[in-house]
Design a protein around this motif. Sequence first.
Motif, PDB file in Angstrom:
ATOM      1  N   ASN A 234      -8.390  25.971  40.475  1.00  0.00           N
ATOM      2  CA  ASN A 234      -8.549  27.278  41.107  1.00  0.00           C
ATOM      3  C   ASN A 234      -8.848  28.437  40.177  1.00  0.00           C
ATOM      4  O   ASN A 234      -9.219  29.507  40.656  1.00  0.00           O
ATOM      5  CB  ASN A 234      -7.274  27.611  41.903  1.00  0.00           C
ATOM      6  N   SER A 235      -8.665  28.249  38.880  1.00  0.00           N
ATOM      7  CA  SER A 235      -8.857  29.385  37.978  1.00  0.00           C
ATOM      8  C   SER A 235     -10.341  29.755  37.882  1.00  0.00           C
ATOM      9  O   SER A 235     -11.204  28.900  37.677  1.00  0.00           O
ATOM     10  CB  SER A 235      -8.317  29.061  36.587  1.00  0.00           C
ATOM     11  N   GLY A 236     -10.603  31.043  38.015  1.00  0.00           N
ATOM     12  CA  GLY A 236     -11.974  31.517  37.841  1.00  0.00           C
ATOM     13  C   GLY A 236     -12.329  31.730  36.387  1.00  0.00           C
ATOM     14  O   GLY A 236     -13.493  31.966  36.045  1.00  0.00           O
ATOM     15  N   ASP A 237     -11.331  31.636  35.527  1.00  0.00           N
ATOM     16  CA  ASP A 237     -11.536  31.793  34.087  1.00  0.00           C
ATOM     17  C   ASP A 237     -11.945  30.439  33.506  1.00  0.00           C
ATOM     18  O   ASP A 237     -11.165  29.488  33.508  1.00  0.00           O
ATOM     19  CB  ASP A 237     -10.240  32.289  33.436  1.00  0.00           C
ATOM     20  N   LEU A 238     -13.182  30.332  33.013  1.00  0.00           N
ATOM     21  CA  LEU A 238     -13.678  29.054  32.500  1.00  0.00           C
ATOM     22  C   LEU A 238     -12.878  28.581  31.290  1.00  0.00           C
ATOM     23  O   LEU A 238     -12.622  27.387  31.126  1.00  0.00           O
ATOM     24  CB  LEU A 238     -15.162  29.185  32.131  1.00  0.00           C
ATOM     25  N   SER A 239     -12.481  29.506  30.430  1.00  0.00           N
ATOM     26  CA  SER A 239     -11.690  29.114  29.255  1.00  0.00           C
ATOM     27  C   SER A 239     -10.332  28.570  29.672  1.00  0.00           C
ATOM     28  O   SER A 239      -9.783  27.675  29.023  1.00  0.00           O
ATOM     29  CB  SER A 239     -11.512  30.302  28.302  1.00  0.00           C
ATOM     30  N   ALA A 240      -9.777  29.089  30.774  1.00  0.00           N
ATOM     31  CA  ALA A 240      -8.486  28.593  31.268  1.00  0.00           C
ATOM     32  C   ALA A 240      -8.622  27.157  31.753  1.00  0.00           C
ATOM     33  O   ALA A 240      -7.751  26.316  31.505  1.00  0.00           O
ATOM     34  CB  ALA A 240      -7.977  29.483  32.394  1.00  0.00           C
ATOM     35  N   ARG A 241      -9.709  26.862  32.447  1.00  0.00           N
ATOM     36  CA  ARG A 241      -9.939  25.490  32.904  1.00  0.00           C
ATOM     37  C   ARG A 241     -10.139  24.547  31.717  1.00  0.00           C
ATOM     38  O   ARG A 241      -9.660  23.417  31.713  1.00  0.00           O
ATOM     39  CB  ARG A 241     -11.165  25.456  33.817  1.00  0.00           C
ATOM     40  N   GLN A 242     -10.845  25.035  30.717  1.00  0.00           N
ATOM     41  CA  GLN A 242     -11.042  24.217  29.514  1.00  0.00           C
ATOM     42  C   GLN A 242      -9.715  23.944  28.821  1.00  0.00           C
ATOM     43  O   GLN A 242      -9.428  22.811  28.421  1.00  0.00           O
ATOM     44  CB  GLN A 242     -11.992  24.923  28.553  1.00  0.00           C
TER      45      GLN A 242
END
Length: 452
Positions: A234-242
Amino acid sequence: MMLSWRRRRAAARLARNNNLNNDDSGDHLEMEISIPPHFRCPISFDLMKDPVTLSTGITYDRESIEKWIEDGNQTCPVTNQVLLSFDQIPNHFIRKIIQDWCVENRSYGIERIPTPRIPITPYEVSEICKRIMGATQRRDHKKCEELVVKIKNWGKESERNKRCIVDNGTGCVLAAAFESFAEATSTSSAAEKYTDLLVEILSVLVWMLPFGGEGQTRLGSMSSLRCITWLLKNSGDLSARQNAVLVLKELLYLDEKHVNALVEIGVIQALVELIKEPICPASTKASLMVIFYMISPSTISDKIASTFVELDFVSLIIEILVDGDKSICEKALGVLDHVCDSIEGRQKAYENALTIPVLFQKILASELSSKFSVSILWKLCKNEKSEEGGVVAEALQLKVGAFQKLLILLQVGCDNSTKEKVTELLKLLNLGRAKLDCIGSSMDFRYLKKSY
């Protein structure tokens, strides 16, 4: 000692004014200036950027002397005296005159060295960890986030700061904070409330890998895994998903017992989506490694295999193998090798027209690629139910030199398991070629006229 500095602007003006168009004009473009010896580090002989003085009175560049001490040396490199103290006192006087010298010679292209920040101390790290624990107990997520960001900024300043942060137990404190706030995210509103904090914690934890025992336990809890998966989805932050997938990779590498929990949480769909719409090579590799651990022979189950097959994962892997770089292809082949342990996985591989050509193409690409490609081909050939030997027949019709590649692989060398599989594949290919030759011969003789 001399150091060459190119006077670009001055030389360019000189060339224009004097119309220097001959081949010797380059001799005027480079001028040499001397760096004062006391500006150089006695270890690296480079201009000092952060001069510090030891107890022996000798000044070194901080980075060089720290490496000297970290390598186990306990003496002063210049005087050879035993260091009674490893304290490094900033030499502000030397640093200031080096900066002044840089400014005076800026026309030669010399840039002024920045004023270094004072490195953090174990005491400072210990104090901020205590404050994080206190904020966590009070559920003060704003204060906790502020402190985590401060640690993150410390780490950005220098590698030395990062080492100091890691060496003083920060990882366990952050893992405990993550678990504590993850337990409070039972509802979507609560998850959104703590999202920024959880994202910041993960961004710091990724440069603290590998985790210690306590940190692994905290992040491997059901609440933490559920929260990491939620961020991955659900995170819109790509770095958070990474960062989320990097943490998952580390957890599964350390202990495969988390597989069942992750399957129950529903991480498979998120991983496949991350590969379909990649963020960067690092996240793709991490996702493939998480899947690799999830479907390894010790953890694979019919349920896991079926889930991947339903998501058309085999076709996705084949697409990756067509365009991926060496490292990504090796990981993709490893995943496909495990997928082909299941009946559903092999069936999907049979159905894809690119499977056999791509696998033979990857042989000899690298040691790992050869090993996995041969293993997959062997599984497909040995478990094929078609009496016509579709895989073998397709391999024989390829223009990639199936026989030649397998023979070369035997010559260049491979492990015993791969060698046995290559030998079996060659026998199957040879038998298939004999059948095709026989059929071809009968077709040719059919049109010959009888001699009587």
